[in-house]
Design a protein around this motif. Structure first.
Motif, mmCIF file in Angstrom:
data_model
loop_
_atom_site.group_PDB
_atom_site.id
_atom_site.type_symbol
_atom_site.label_atom_id
_atom_site.label_comp_id
_atom_site.label_asym_id
_atom_site.label_seq_id
_atom_site.Cartn_x
_atom_site.Cartn_y
_atom_site.Cartn_z
ATOM 1 N N MET A 170 0.925 -1.223 -0.102
ATOM 2 C CA MET A 170 0.013 -0.016 0.115
ATOM 3 C C MET A 170 0.840 0.948 0.017
ATOM 4 S SD MET A 170 -3.252 -0.947 2.300
ATOM 5 C CE MET A 170 -2.517 -1.523 3.777
ATOM 6 N N ALA A 171 2.006 1.214 0.728
ATOM 7 C CA ALA A 171 2.705 2.352 0.908
ATOM 8 C C ALA A 171 3.513 2.606 -0.556
ATOM 9 C CB ALA A 171 3.907 2.224 1.904
ATOM 10 N N ASP A 172 3.659 1.602 -1.293
ATOM 11 C CA ASP A 172 4.200 1.730 -2.672
ATOM 12 C C ASP A 172 3.204 1.741 -3.831
ATOM 13 O OD1 ASP A 172 6.819 1.486 -1.558
ATOM 14 O OD2 ASP A 172 6.986 -0.641 -2.146
ATOM 15 N N ASN A 173 1.718 2.214 -3.226
ATOM 16 C CA ASN A 173 0.904 2.142 -4.164
ATOM 17 C C ASN A 173 0.543 1.142 -5.280
ATOM 18 O OD1 ASN A 173 0.357 4.943 -3.290
ATOM 19 N ND2 ASN A 173 1.748 5.634 -4.423
ATOM 20 N N GLN A 174 1.035 -0.090 -4.818
ATOM 21 C CA GLN A 174 0.605 -1.414 -5.461
ATOM 22 C C GLN A 174 -0.641 -2.013 -4.937
ATOM 23 O OE1 GLN A 174 4.182 -3.645 -6.272
ATOM 24 N NE2 GLN A 174 5.619 -2.164 -5.455
ATOM 25 N N PHE A 175 -1.110 -1.749 -3.851
ATOM 26 C CA PHE A 175 -2.297 -2.456 -3.418
ATOM 27 C C PHE A 175 -3.356 -1.275 -2.506
ATOM 28 C CE2 PHE A 175 -5.080 -5.307 -0.748
ATOM 29 C CZ PHE A 175 -5.199 -6.398 -1.290
ATOM 30 N N ARG A 176 -4.529 -1.445 -3.087
ATOM 31 C CA ARG A 176 -5.454 -0.399 -2.666
ATOM 32 C C ARG A 176 -5.803 -0.529 -1.046
ATOM 33 N NH1 ARG A 176 -8.585 2.093 -6.902
ATOM 34 N NH2 ARG A 176 -10.207 2.575 -5.298
ATOM 35 N N GLU A 177 -5.916 0.617 -0.394
ATOM 36 C CA GLU A 177 -6.242 0.653 0.901
ATOM 37 C C GLU A 177 -7.561 0.209 1.163
ATOM 38 O OE1 GLU A 177 -5.315 4.185 2.944
ATOM 39 O OE2 GLU A 177 -3.148 4.167 2.717
ATOM 40 N N ASP A 178 -8.490 0.600 0.260
ATOM 41 C CA ASP A 178 -9.828 0.362 0.595
ATOM 42 C C ASP A 178 -10.308 -1.136 0.224
ATOM 43 O OD1 ASP A 178 -9.453 0.480 -2.203
ATOM 44 O OD2 ASP A 178 -10.969 1.884 -2.769
ATOM 45 N N LEU A 179 -9.454 -1.808 -0.480
ATOM 46 C CA LEU A 179 -9.597 -3.186 -0.694
ATOM 47 C C LEU A 179 -9.021 -4.025 0.706
ATOM 48 C CD1 LEU A 179 -10.327 -5.865 -2.363
ATOM 49 C CD2 LEU A 179 -7.955 -5.636 -3.410
ATOM 50 N N TYR A 180 -7.857 -3.303 1.098
ATOM 51 C CA TYR A 180 -7.367 -4.008 2.227
ATOM 52 C C TYR A 180 -8.192 -4.230 3.329
ATOM 53 C CZ TYR A 180 -4.237 -4.354 6.211
ATOM 54 O OH TYR A 180 -4.099 -4.783 7.562
ATOM 55 N N PHE A 181 -8.759 -2.646 3.551
ATOM 56 C CA PHE A 181 -9.602 -2.688 4.818
ATOM 57 C C PHE A 181 -11.020 -3.461 4.725
ATOM 58 C CE2 PHE A 181 -7.166 1.334 5.409
ATOM 59 C CZ PHE A 181 -6.720 0.790 6.451
ATOM 60 N N ARG A 182 -11.418 -3.668 3.467
ATOM 61 C CA ARG A 182 -12.689 -4.413 3.057
ATOM 62 C C ARG A 182 -12.410 -5.899 3.512
ATOM 63 N NH1 ARG A 182 -16.736 -5.563 4.711
ATOM 64 N NH2 ARG A 182 -18.173 -6.209 3.444
ATOM 65 N N LEU A 183 -10.963 -6.467 3.007
ATOM 66 C CA LEU A 183 -10.722 -7.720 3.202
ATOM 67 C C LEU A 183 -10.499 -8.092 4.665
ATOM 68 C CD1 LEU A 183 -8.515 -8.509 0.214
ATOM 69 C CD2 LEU A 183 -10.690 -9.380 0.377
ATOM 70 N N SER A 184 -9.967 -7.154 5.432
ATOM 71 C CA SER A 184 -9.456 -7.574 6.558
ATOM 72 C C SER A 184 -10.236 -7.086 7.823
ATOM 73 C CB SER A 184 -8.026 -6.816 6.989
ATOM 74 O OG SER A 184 -8.276 -5.363 6.756
ATOM 75 N N VAL A 185 -11.647 -7.341 7.586
ATOM 76 C CA VAL A 185 -12.508 -6.898 8.643
ATOM 77 C C VAL A 185 -12.107 -7.907 9.881
ATOM 78 C CG1 VAL A 185 -15.215 -7.444 9.456
ATOM 79 C CG2 VAL A 185 -14.452 -6.607 6.862
ATOM 80 N N PHE A 186 -11.729 -9.146 9.521
ATOM 81 C CA PHE A 186 -11.473 -10.024 10.666
ATOM 82 C C PHE A 186 -9.948 -10.562 10.335
ATOM 83 C CE2 PHE A 186 -11.107 -13.489 13.601
ATOM 84 C CZ PHE A 186 -11.758 -13.307 14.693
ATOM 85 N N PRO A 187 -8.795 -10.082 10.708
ATOM 86 C CA PRO A 187 -7.606 -10.607 10.242
ATOM 87 C C PRO A 187 -7.174 -11.646 11.126
ATOM 88 C CG PRO A 187 -7.331 -8.486 11.232
ATOM 89 C CD PRO A 187 -8.725 -8.713 11.345
ATOM 90 N N ILE A 188 -6.435 -12.629 10.453
ATOM 91 C CA ILE A 188 -6.053 -13.845 11.188
ATOM 92 C C ILE A 188 -4.449 -14.011 10.750
ATOM 93 C CG2 ILE A 188 -5.840 -16.288 11.473
ATOM 94 C CD1 ILE A 188 -9.009 -16.202 11.240
ATOM 95 N N HIS A 189 -3.585 -13.858 11.739
ATOM 96 C CA HIS A 189 -2.146 -14.304 11.439
ATOM 97 C C HIS A 189 -1.857 -15.606 11.825
ATOM 98 C CE1 HIS A 189 2.005 -13.649 10.533
ATOM 99 N NE2 HIS A 189 2.227 -13.942 11.644
ATOM 100 N N ILE A 190 -1.405 -16.582 11.044
ATOM 101 C CA ILE A 190 -0.770 -17.807 11.501
ATOM 102 C C ILE A 190 0.649 -17.559 11.973
ATOM 103 C CG2 ILE A 190 -0.744 -19.976 10.781
ATOM 104 C CD1 ILE A 190 -2.389 -19.837 8.715
ATOM 105 N N PRO A 191 0.994 -18.049 13.195
ATOM 106 C CA PRO A 191 2.378 -18.118 13.543
ATOM 107 C C PRO A 191 3.438 -19.086 13.078
ATOM 108 C CG PRO A 191 1.153 -19.424 15.093
ATOM 109 C CD PRO A 191 0.228 -18.563 14.159
#
Length: 470
Positions: free
Chosen positions: A287-308
């Protein structure tokens, strides 16, 4: 003052937790079995119940409906020393307020009780499930990080919100996505994983949204896209970080409005799917490099899960190894197949390829052992898993370590810039010469170069464009 009932057959748990809650001002009653707890619940109202799973006689999960009849909507907190994804899902679907794994911290458990008492939300009711366990989900582990992961899956599975699953390669992102699907209301319908990195940029739209006859050369008939074919089910957008920027706004609209417009058509079509997404790439940096849209990120990450990664939960390695032995050879998947020196060697290795690398190593060892106990020499050479003893300075090959130190020394002082900026400038130093060398080695063939590096050719093209090398 609230009344709390603790149901556990371990007297030490009842005493310690009871004393702790009593010091907080609660009136505490204890019971050593589900039957005794139900009798206590019948005799007077309770504001919360702390219920163990494994009890003499009736187990805690089986007893939950009976407790619900006696205590109404009062929250039930489930505790167990034998946590698994199936236990977490069954507890949550039976209406548990939360799920704790022994041994637990008293302050943490007290905070859960406090939240339960403050919550006005009634217990969630759900359907019971058959015991499925790791054989169905493929998720194995009893470490605290895995227990936290199981709880997240259990909480989000009954909903329909988008989930963004992140983690290193080999950690099991698709397994987590399948577990969310299987334990949700769409579990009996289609689960469709779509690897976006495997689709060329020109084909992504047609593959996802479909096309109509005559929309392009060779389109001889209408064709439904993958999102329509998964009607009623779940779609996993794997490698979401590799989706072309031009497609991201269309994908956002599909997720936001649940509709797609096939290529060559002007009329949108409604879709009924749940969206899950997965990636091992740092989306915040994209997103910082303008390669991924912020609005798409926030819509996808309503519930983020990180796998250790596996290195953060080494206590799961013996359980995983035995699980993979049973899968590779069901006739001999027993604890005796792993000697102490073999377990010590498994724990010693860093497993940079995570669970996938461990599974491959066990499958190889089972073949070499030929029915005998697995020995350390049956495992792949240590260099194959980048064991620290075979590496150079800071875990790197000595030549690579010297190259890295030289590249860092060539960078100007970051001053007020953050670590991300330093990382980006470091990559700008080391990536272009590496890409040039690989392209020279493969005579300019980008597909072969991408394969040698271990990235998708679309990602290679993006890097070449970024550095002006295309």
């Amino acid at each position: 003052m609230s009344r709390v009932l603790i149901v556990d057959d371990e007297a030490s748990i009842c005493w310690a937790f009871g004393e702790y809650l009593g010091d907080l001002g609660h009136d505490v009653a204890v019971a050593s079995s589900a039957e005794e707890g139900l009798d206590a619940a019948r005799s007077g109202p309770f504001d919360a119940v702390v219920l163990d799973v494994r009890l003499p006689g009736m187990d805690g999960l089986t007893a939950m409906p009976a407790f619900r009849e006696r205590i109404g909507d009062a929250p039930i907190i489930v505790i167990t020393a034998f946590g698994s994804l199936d236990t977490a899902v069954r507890a949550m679907e039976a209406g548990a307020f939360d799920y704790l794994v022994k041994p637990f911290d008293l302050d943490e458990a007290g905070a859960v009780v406090r939240r339960a008492l403050e919550s006005a939300e009634p217990g969630r009711k759900g359907r019971a499930k058959d015991d499925e366990g790791p054989a169905r989900t493929g998720l194995v582990g009893s470490s605290p990080p895995m227990q936290a992961l199981f709880k997240q899956i259990a909480l989000v599975a009954p909903t329909d919100v988008p989930v963004l699953i992140t983690g290193e390669s080999g950690t099991g992102k698709e397994l987590v996505a399948r577990a969310i699907h299987q334990n949700g209301p769409r579990g009996a319908r289609t689960f469709l994983p779509v690897c976006l990195a495997a689709l060329s940029p020109g084909l992504v739209e047609g593959e996802l949204f479909g096309h109509v006859r005559g929309s392009f050369t060779g389109a001889s008939q209408d064709r439904k896209g993958l999102l329509e074919l998964a009607a009623g089910g779940t779609v996993l957008l794997d490698e979401i970080g590799d989706v072309p920027l031009g497609m991201q706004v269309k994908l956002l609209r599909a997720i936001e409005h649940r509709e797609v417009t096939p290529v060559g058509d002007a009329r949108p079509r409604g879709i009924d799917v749940r969206f899950l997404a997965a990636t091992n790439r740092p989306l915040h940096r994209l997103m910082a490099d303008n390669q991924f849209r912020e609005d798409l990120y926030f819509r996808l990450s309503v519930f983020p899960i990180h796998i250790p990664p596996l290195r953060d939960r080494p206590e799961d390695i013996p359980e995983l190894a035995r699980h993979f032995i049973a899968l590779a050879d069901p006739s001999r998947g027993r604890a005796a197949d792993l000697r102490p020196d073999t377990l010590a060697e498994l724990r010693r290795r860093p497993w940079t390829g995570n669970v996938r690398e461990l599974r491959n190593a066990i499958e190889r060892a089972v073949i070499l052992a030929r029915g005998c106990p697995i020995l350390p020499e049956h495992l792949p050479p240590a260099a194959a898993s980048l064991a620290p003893e075979s590496a150079g300075v800071d875990g790197l090959d000595p030549a690579i370590a010297r190259w890295t130190e030289a590249a860092l020394a060539a960078l100007p002082d970051p001053d007020a810039e953050g670590a991300d900026s330093l990382y980006d400038r470091f990559l700008a130093q080391v990536e272009p010469p590496m890409l040039r060398a690989v392209l020279r080695r493969e005579s300019g063939n980008k597909a072969l170069a991408a394969q040698r590096i271990g990235i998708h050719r679309g990602t290679l093209r993006q890097k070449l464009r970024r550095y002006g090398m295309e």
